[in-house]
Scaffold this active site. Structure first.
Site: not given
Length: 481
Positions: A322, A325-327, A481
């Site tokens: 997670s 996934w954000h960056g 994102f």
């Protein structure tokens, strides 16, 4: 095109009128029209990446059909992994290429091996993380027999590219949105009024709260060495309100806009800052993403079966993924790791599902214990947000060391917090608390039979939006994102 822009203020009513009064004769016309305006909406960012969106849409539509039509499990797996591989390949190239190559070079450097590389100038296609997950969930659900593929390409294209959710979610499932795409829709005045009300509240969150906090947050985080400990704590708290107002504000607007066109999208936020532990926070924050990881990663890994250590392992995996996934930055990975650590005690003591209902349901005020739980949880979440907001790990650690410095007993720097901003946050949180048992804070305003009271509330919100709106457009945080 930003939801809080003049262009969108002209775009939305134009599309609304054409949708209901010109293209309302047949379902196919409505769906085709929504696809075209969705592509137009997306093209405002960069028309070149529209081709990537169209390719991704066709890829998952076609592989979904081939998976369903294949008699052999081997062939079904081949088509499944073809879709997953190509989708994640695009996501990895555009979002993570430079991160991986730089991390690899730094690793070799630690062993005394020189490795020169030239970072690529790659523009991140807006919304790629969101529409990629839309398509992946569709293909995976077909593989496991949870949904039958649609043979109507127009319907599937609209499911993927519906403009309110296209660039920042919520991340929809085919089981929820696709059936709504496939049935005729009739105008519902009550549903439209409810949509407008949620749009209004979303704009308040974005313009008054998020954008109001942004100036102070940027100043404090960009010059953290010049601020006292109390100012740095205040900066972390303000960023907590900024990102909540920004992202949940976007989600409110998206859900409200979708309702104008007869669609119900998944709820993405359920008053997360009233959570009594971090596990509850994640049941209320970015719900569409956390539930996606639960269904497509956590459960396939074994979920909660297999004992405490298996649950802890799986929890760390989904939070690290997670964060990633954000960056493409180690700060996001540490942010995810912190949340995994925060949840571990509740897994060990089997209390992670203790707080399933909203706090103080049916009561005006929480108990002292509930209030202390909310404050403690908010403190943990705000601490983790420091890594999320910082540009690098070194800046994050510098910021944190400034908090735990000798200046901890000094007052905040003069001018750190605008008095109007503090008042706005207090008003905002009071309204959120009063409306915490609803889908969004002012949902029940529409049930007031006494119109002057209802319109006084609406006009007050509009006044605040107009009073505190910035002269320059402010993008939503989650667009990156």
């Amino acid at each position: 095109m930003l939801f809080n822009s003049l262009e969108f203020a002209l775009f939305l009513p134009t599309v609304f009128l054409l949708y209901w009064f010109v293209f309302n004769k047949k379902l196919k016309q409505q769906n085709l029209f929504l696809i075209l305006v969705s592509y137009l909406f997306y093209s405002f960012w960069d028309w070149r990446f529209l081709f990537l969106l169209i390719f991704s849409t066709f890829l998952d539509y076609y592989t979904g059909l081939r998976i369903f039509q294949s008699d052999s499990k081997k062939h079904r797996k081949i088509w499944l992994f073809t879709s997953i591989g190509i989708n994640l390949g695009f996501l990895g190239y555009f979002k993570y290429y430079n991160f991986f190559i730089e991390s690899f070079a730094n690793l070799l450097h630690q062993f005394g091996l020189g490795y020169s590389y030239i970072p690529l100038t790659i523009i991140l296609p807006i919304g790629i993380s969101f529409y990629t997950f839309h398509g992946l969930s569709y293909v995976i659900d077909i593989y496991y027999g949870r949904v039958r593929p649609t043979t109507n390409y127009v319907d599937y294209s609209l499911f993927v590219s519906f403009f309110p959710l296209l660039v920042a979610g919520p991340i929809e499932r085919a089981t929820h949105l696709l059936p709504q795409v496939q049935v005729p829709r009739k105008f519902d005045a009550n549903k439209a009024a409810d949509g407008l009300r949620q749009i209004l509240w979303g704009l308040f969150k974005k313009v008054v709260i998020a954008d109001g906090c942004a100036m102070a947050v940027n100043k404090i985080f960009d010059n953290s060495s010049e601020y006292t400990s109390s100012s740095l704590i205040l900066g972390a708290v303000l960023f907590s309100f900024q990102i909540y107002g920004d992202f949940s504000g976007y989600s409110d607007i998206a859900l409200g806009v979708a309702r104008l066109f007869g669609f119900e999208l998944l709820q993405n936020f359920k008053f997360p800052y009233f959570s009594r532990d971090v596990a509850e926070f994640w049941r209320r924050w970015h719900i569409s993403l956390s539930s996606w990881f639960k269904d497509y990663l956590y459960i396939p890994l074994g979920g909660s079966k297999g004992g405490t250590w298996t649950r802890i392992r799986n929890t760390f995996i989904i939070f690290l993924v997670s964060g990633f996934w954000h960056g493409a930055n180690w700060t996001f990975i540490i942010w995810g790791l912190l949340h995994a650590l925060f949840i571990v005690p509740s897994i060990i003591f089997n209390t992670n599902r203790r707080n399933l209902s909203i706090v103080a349901a049916g009561r005006w005020m929480p108990t002292v214990w509930e209030f202390s739980q909310i404050l403690f949880t908010f403190g943990l979440v705000s601490f983790a947000w420091i890594f999320f907001r910082s540009e690098s790990l070194s800046k994050a650690f510098t910021y944190i060391s400034g908090i735990f410095s000798s200046s901890i007993f000094k007052l905040p720097n003069k001018g750190t917090l605008d008095k109007y901003l503090l008042a706005n946050i207090l008003i905002f949180m009071a309204i959120e608390w009063i409306g915490r048992e609803n889908k969004y804070a002012i949902e029940k305003v529409g049930v007031f039979q006494y119109k002057p009271v209802r319109w006084l509330i609406y006009s007050s919100i509009i006044f605040f939006i107009g009073m505190f709106m910035k002269t320059t457009e402010s993008p939503f945080i989650y667009f990156q994102f």
